[in-house]
Design an enzyme around this catalytic site. Sequence first.
Site, PDB file in Angstrom:
ATOM      1  N   ARG A  23      -0.132   4.187   8.357  1.00  0.00           N
ATOM      2  CA  ARG A  23      -0.032   2.923   7.634  1.00  0.00           C
ATOM      3  C   ARG A  23       0.801   3.046   6.365  1.00  0.00           C
ATOM      4  O   ARG A  23       1.537   2.128   5.998  1.00  0.00           O
ATOM      5  CB  ARG A  23      -1.429   2.393   7.281  1.00  0.00           C
ATOM      6  CG  ARG A  23      -1.376   1.036   6.601  1.00  0.00           C
ATOM      7  CD  ARG A  23      -2.757   0.511   6.291  1.00  0.00           C
ATOM      8  NE  ARG A  23      -3.501   0.347   7.520  1.00  0.00           N
ATOM      9  CZ  ARG A  23      -4.808   0.184   7.554  1.00  0.00           C
ATOM     10  NH1 ARG A  23      -5.507   0.212   6.445  1.00  0.00           N
ATOM     11  NH2 ARG A  23      -5.428   0.016   8.705  1.00  0.00           N
ATOM     12  N   CYS A  65       0.705  -8.972   4.996  1.00  0.00           N
ATOM     13  CA  CYS A  65       0.248 -10.334   4.694  1.00  0.00           C
ATOM     14  C   CYS A  65      -1.236 -10.538   4.979  1.00  0.00           C
ATOM     15  O   CYS A  65      -1.896 -11.323   4.312  1.00  0.00           O
ATOM     16  CB  CYS A  65       1.056 -11.360   5.497  1.00  0.00           C
ATOM     17  SG  CYS A  65       2.492 -12.024   4.608  1.00  0.00           S
ATOM     18  N   CYS A  77     -22.748  12.821   0.007  1.00  0.00           N
ATOM     19  CA  CYS A  77     -24.063  13.422   0.238  1.00  0.00           C
ATOM     20  C   CYS A  77     -24.363  13.553   1.733  1.00  0.00           C
ATOM     21  O   CYS A  77     -25.022  14.496   2.163  1.00  0.00           O
ATOM     22  CB  CYS A  77     -25.153  12.602  -0.461  1.00  0.00           C
ATOM     23  SG  CYS A  77     -25.194  10.869   0.028  1.00  0.00           S
ATOM     24  N   CYS A 345       4.673  -9.878  -0.373  1.00  0.00           N
ATOM     25  CA  CYS A 345       5.876 -10.684  -0.131  1.00  0.00           C
ATOM     26  C   CYS A 345       5.850 -12.066  -0.770  1.00  0.00           C
ATOM     27  O   CYS A 345       6.824 -12.819  -0.628  1.00  0.00           O
ATOM     28  CB  CYS A 345       6.131 -10.814   1.369  1.00  0.00           C
ATOM     29  SG  CYS A 345       4.945 -11.842   2.254  1.00  0.00           S
TER      30      CYS A 345
END
Length: 544
Positions: A23, A65, A77, A345
């Site tokens: 990503r 978007c 933990c 954007c």
Amino acid sequence: MSPDYGTDYFKQFTMVLNALDNRAARNHVNRMCLAADVPLVESGTAGYLGQVTVIKKGLTECYECQPKPRQKTFPGCTIRNTPSEPIHCIVWAKHLFNQLFGEADPDEDVSPDTEDPELAGEAGEQALQSEAKDDIAGGIERKSTRVWAMDTAYNAEKIFNKLFRDDIKYLLSMANLWKKRRPPNAVDYNEVKVSGDTNDGNSDSTLLHDQRVWSLKENLQVFEDSVDRLKSQLKQQGDDDSLVWDKDDQHSMDFVTAAANIRAHVFGIALKSRFEVKSMAGNIIPAIATTNAVIAGLIVVEALKILRGEIESCNTVYLNKQPNYKKRLIVPCMLEKPNPKCYVCSTKPEVSVKLNTEHITVKTLEEKILKGYFGMVAPDVEVDDGLGTILISSEEGETDENAEGFLSDFGIKNGSRLKCDDFLQHYELVLTVELVEKLEDDVEFLVLGSVEDIMAQQTATKDNDNGAGTSSSADTETAGGYGTTSATNGNTKLSQDSTSDLEIIDDDEEENEVTRDRVAKKRKLQTSGDESVNILKKKAKTDQ
């Protein structure tokens, strides 16, 4: 990022075709194509699923978007003390690799320091027998597990006994941990070594080595061998260097598989094959050659439209695992318009973040929020206080003294606005701070409009309604405006013919087990009932 691959580099192309596997890279190319105003054909596959879409500044929504869930993490933990699933043991083993051989990160240390009298076994006895030191707090000089392992010349037997015997006995001494949990069983190196027990493993000789689940004794043998080989690799790097875990490095992968399985045995958790561990540890969804071939063809189809000057006729195309109600595996849909509140954007990107300014440091803001969450490369941050206070500078050394300071130390409070600028990505973002005392599940911050925020709001709505009915679009619209459960907004894609698996999951995002969990959570964002299904079917007919 090299300046050679800045905006000017992207401007030289008529279009960009994406086939990336993570990503962060997708986000970066998305931003560079927006800055260069170059069409981007984005694509991805996940098993039998695939999709292709076209991104054009001002015409379509960009890759960022719509909100996407973050990669799943687990409480420290749970990883250190109370694992209950194979993935917990695998994450523990990866952290252990870094603790012993990789770059040190105290937050991820999974084995306690030696020379601690509270520990069981040799380490505790040695600490108790040593004389107190007046010049050290508490009179005890603790030694990190990494230094201790180096002092033992990475003796596999001693490391095994510390991790799976002494550390486990230390956990067992915390009686409250095991009142409602199954306690672990410590194992000793010599007992495992001499035993011929193969009950944990799979003796099917027809399976490949990587597909067969190893017995406890086999895991010990692999553990020993991988420790020796990693020790040799580390020695070749020199005293000041460290190893980087790589799923494609045989010895790194062997170490994580063996360590994870031995820990799983200790806690009564199912053992996994090397193949399964690699898929989970490397966050891989297995690639299917035919899926990649189909998606490659669809990329070319959309690219030809752009070359002919017909970008308005481009589609988002989904490849599904099962045929839709029209018996089609490949489903084209109209491109979505840009989200006017997208924090990448839109004309003036803004976002609000919930956090506690007295707990979040400037370093956390830079590393975890701006770089980690928003994908910035070299952020500059100015406090919008009328004084031009520079909180973070991308120039090396300019604001290093600010790093360990808390945000509250710089007058940042509820409603404060931080102007963030990444010149390498030509990306500007205004971040508004929303002060909270504490967030659920001990998370450090929460971006308004993120999937996690939407789900939290939806859960709250359901609680208020006592579980009755479904939320309307207005009820679940987020403060940041980045997501909604309306069937006519971006979440249409989350409901479109079972393509939600791919829409917000990258090729290497998570293993299948966690993917199914994430998909189930995403589907909670959808409106339910027959009405929403009918809306989606009508929209699919219109799109086609």
